[in-house]
Design an enzyme around this catalytic site. Structure first.
Site, PDB file in Angstrom:
ATOM      1  N   CYS A  14       0.820  -1.233   0.000  1.00 19.59           N
ATOM      2  CA  CYS A  14       0.000   0.000   0.000  1.00 19.59           C
ATOM      3  C   CYS A  14       0.850   1.278   0.000  1.00 19.59           C
ATOM      4  O   CYS A  14       1.645   1.518   0.909  1.00 19.59           O
ATOM      5  CB  CYS A  14      -0.930   0.002   1.207  1.00 19.59           C
ATOM      6  SG  CYS A  14      -1.920   1.524   1.289  1.00 19.59           S
ATOM      7  N   LYS A  41     -10.211  -9.172   5.623  1.00 18.85           N
ATOM      8  CA  LYS A  41      -9.893  -8.220   6.709  1.00 18.85           C
ATOM      9  C   LYS A  41     -10.306  -8.791   8.059  1.00 18.85           C
ATOM     10  O   LYS A  41     -11.442  -9.248   8.213  1.00 18.85           O
ATOM     11  CB  LYS A  41     -10.623  -6.900   6.457  1.00 18.85           C
ATOM     12  CG  LYS A  41     -10.178  -6.217   5.165  1.00 18.85           C
ATOM     13  CD  LYS A  41     -11.049  -5.008   4.852  1.00 18.85           C
ATOM     14  CE  LYS A  41     -10.689  -4.431   3.498  1.00 18.85           C
ATOM     15  NZ  LYS A  41     -11.662  -3.486   2.968  1.00 18.85           N
ATOM     16  N   GLU A  66      -6.810   7.646   7.448  1.00 24.45           N
ATOM     17  CA  GLU A  66      -6.501   8.575   6.350  1.00 24.45           C
ATOM     18  C   GLU A  66      -5.036   9.030   6.457  1.00 24.45           C
ATOM     19  O   GLU A  66      -4.650   9.740   7.388  1.00 24.45           O
ATOM     20  CB  GLU A  66      -7.439   9.790   6.318  1.00 24.45           C
ATOM     21  CG  GLU A  66      -8.812   9.473   5.752  1.00 24.45           C
ATOM     22  CD  GLU A  66      -8.777   9.024   4.283  1.00 24.45           C
ATOM     23  OE1 GLU A  66      -7.934   9.508   3.509  1.00 24.45           O
ATOM     24  OE2 GLU A  66      -9.606   8.182   3.928  1.00 24.45           O
ATOM     25  N   SER A  67      -4.262   8.625   5.454  1.00 22.83           N
ATOM     26  CA  SER A  67      -2.813   8.845   5.514  1.00 22.83           C
ATOM     27  C   SER A  67      -2.434  10.317   5.645  1.00 22.83           C
ATOM     28  O   SER A  67      -1.479  10.659   6.344  1.00 22.83           O
ATOM     29  CB  SER A  67      -2.142   8.227   4.278  1.00 22.83           C
ATOM     30  OG  SER A  67      -2.654   8.824   3.109  1.00 22.83           O
TER      31      SER A  67
HETATM   32  N1  LIG Z   1      -7.516   7.908   1.268  1.00 20.49           N
HETATM   33  C1  LIG Z   1      -6.949   6.769   1.958  1.00 20.49           C
HETATM   34  C2  LIG Z   1      -6.696   5.674   0.926  1.00 20.49           C
HETATM   35  C3  LIG Z   1      -6.209   4.384   1.581  1.00 20.49           C
HETATM   36  C4  LIG Z   1      -6.395   3.177   0.654  1.00 20.49           C
HETATM   37  O1  LIG Z   1      -6.963   3.281  -0.458  1.00 20.49           O
HETATM   38  N2  LIG Z   1      -5.920   2.028   1.128  1.00 20.49           N
HETATM   39  C5  LIG Z   1      -6.123   0.806   0.370  1.00 20.49           C
HETATM   40  C6  LIG Z   1      -4.821  -0.010   0.258  1.00 20.49           C
HETATM   41  S1  LIG Z   1      -3.581   0.856  -0.612  1.00 20.49           S
HETATM   42  C7  LIG Z   1      -7.109  -0.101   1.112  1.00 20.49           C
HETATM   43  O2  LIG Z   1      -7.057  -0.195   2.316  1.00 20.49           O
HETATM   44  N3  LIG Z   1      -7.980  -0.776   0.369  1.00 20.49           N
HETATM   45  C8  LIG Z   1      -8.884  -1.716   0.942  1.00 20.49           C
HETATM   46  C9  LIG Z   1     -10.288  -1.469   0.541  1.00 20.49           C
HETATM   47  O3  LIG Z   1     -10.562  -0.412  -0.079  1.00 20.49           O
HETATM   48  O4  LIG Z   1     -11.129  -2.329   0.830  1.00 20.49           O
HETATM   49  C10 LIG Z   1      -5.685   7.179   2.687  1.00 20.49           C
HETATM   50  O5  LIG Z   1      -5.030   8.138   2.229  1.00 20.49           O
HETATM   51  O6  LIG Z   1      -5.364   6.593   3.745  1.00 20.49           O
END
Ligand SMILES: N[C@@H](CCC(=O)N[C@@H](CS)C(=O)NCC(=O)O)C(=O)O
Length: 219
Positions: A14, A41, A66-67
């Site tokens: 990720c 998950k 949220e990163s």
């Molecule tokens: N806007 C979020 C995006 C985080 C994101 O898209 N994470 C992905 C992995 S890279 C995720 O957890 N996907 C799992 C899902 O959507 O079910 C951030 O900045 O933290």
């Protein structure tokens, strides 16, 4: 490690998790990383996460998601400061962090889509965004000048995709970004933000998706 040791809930590939891992490393903050399977998950994760997405950062009893919020929090509580001091410049940096997420969105399409028109549109969009980024960067060493910033931390995971894209014959990074890309990829915090087998894992992920990119890699 004490109970206050931050826990970063992660997925090895990720790019958003990498933002937090890079910032923690830049600040020399010890943390525990727990990788989860996003295809299955765990219940404890779903209870903690409002969005079902990684990264999560657990600090004591608090859970951050949220990163962009996570890296700003880390920047506020741990030295050295990576965001600029001037409010106007800081606001501009926040906007470029948002653009870093737009690049990741194009890259996700490029990695996964089976639709040639969407693939081509994402490549074109990525190139446009990268050439605007190059104009903004100019000939600075890091995005903000002499000091590594949060914008640098956010773009390092973006550049990590391009070795694989170049293997597929896609040369999308403008020459004006080459030196910055090289510096980011050599930074210790960036190297340490992913497992040593990141590159074969990314390739395996793309091949399993079976999209246009996987076809190009098989040629
Ligand atoms: N806007 C979020 C995006 C985080 C994101 O898209 N994470 C992905 C992995 S890279 C995720 O957890 N996907 C799992 C899902 O959507 O079910 C951030 O900045 O933290």
């Amino acid at each position: 490690m004490s109970d206050q040791t931050p826990i970063l809930v992660s997925f090895p590939l990720c790019p958003y998790v990498q933002r937090a891992a890079i910032v923690l490393a830049e600040k020399g903050v010890a943390f525990r990383r727990i990788d989860i399977d996003l295809a299955d998950k765990p219940d404890w994760f779903l209870r903690l996460s409002p969005t079902g997405r990684v990264p999560l950062l657990r600090v004591g009893d608090a859970v951050l998601f949220e990163s962009a919020a996570i890296i700003e929090y880390l920047d506020e509580v741990h030295a050295p400061r990576l965001h600029p001091d001037d409010p106007l410049t800081r606001a501009r940096h926040r906007a470029w962090i948002d653009q870093g997420s737009a690049l990741l969105s194009d890259l996700w399409t490029i990695e996964t889509t089976k639709d040639q028109a969407r693939f081509d549109a994402a490549c074109a969009s990525l190139q446009t965004r990268l050439s605007r980024l190059a104009q903004e960067l100019g000939d600075r060493h890091w995005f903000g000048g002499a000091r590594f910033s949060l914008v640098d931390a956010v773009h390092a995971p973006v550049f990590r995709y391009f070795d694989l894209l170049e293997d597929a014959g896609l040369h999308l990074v403008p020459p004006a970004l080459a030196a910055w890309r090289g510096r980011l990829m050599q930074r210790a915090s960036v190297i340490g933000a992913v497992p040593p087998d990141y590159a074969p894992r990314l390739r395996a992920f793309v091949m399993a998706e079976g999209g246009i990119l996987s076809t190009r890699l098989s040629l």
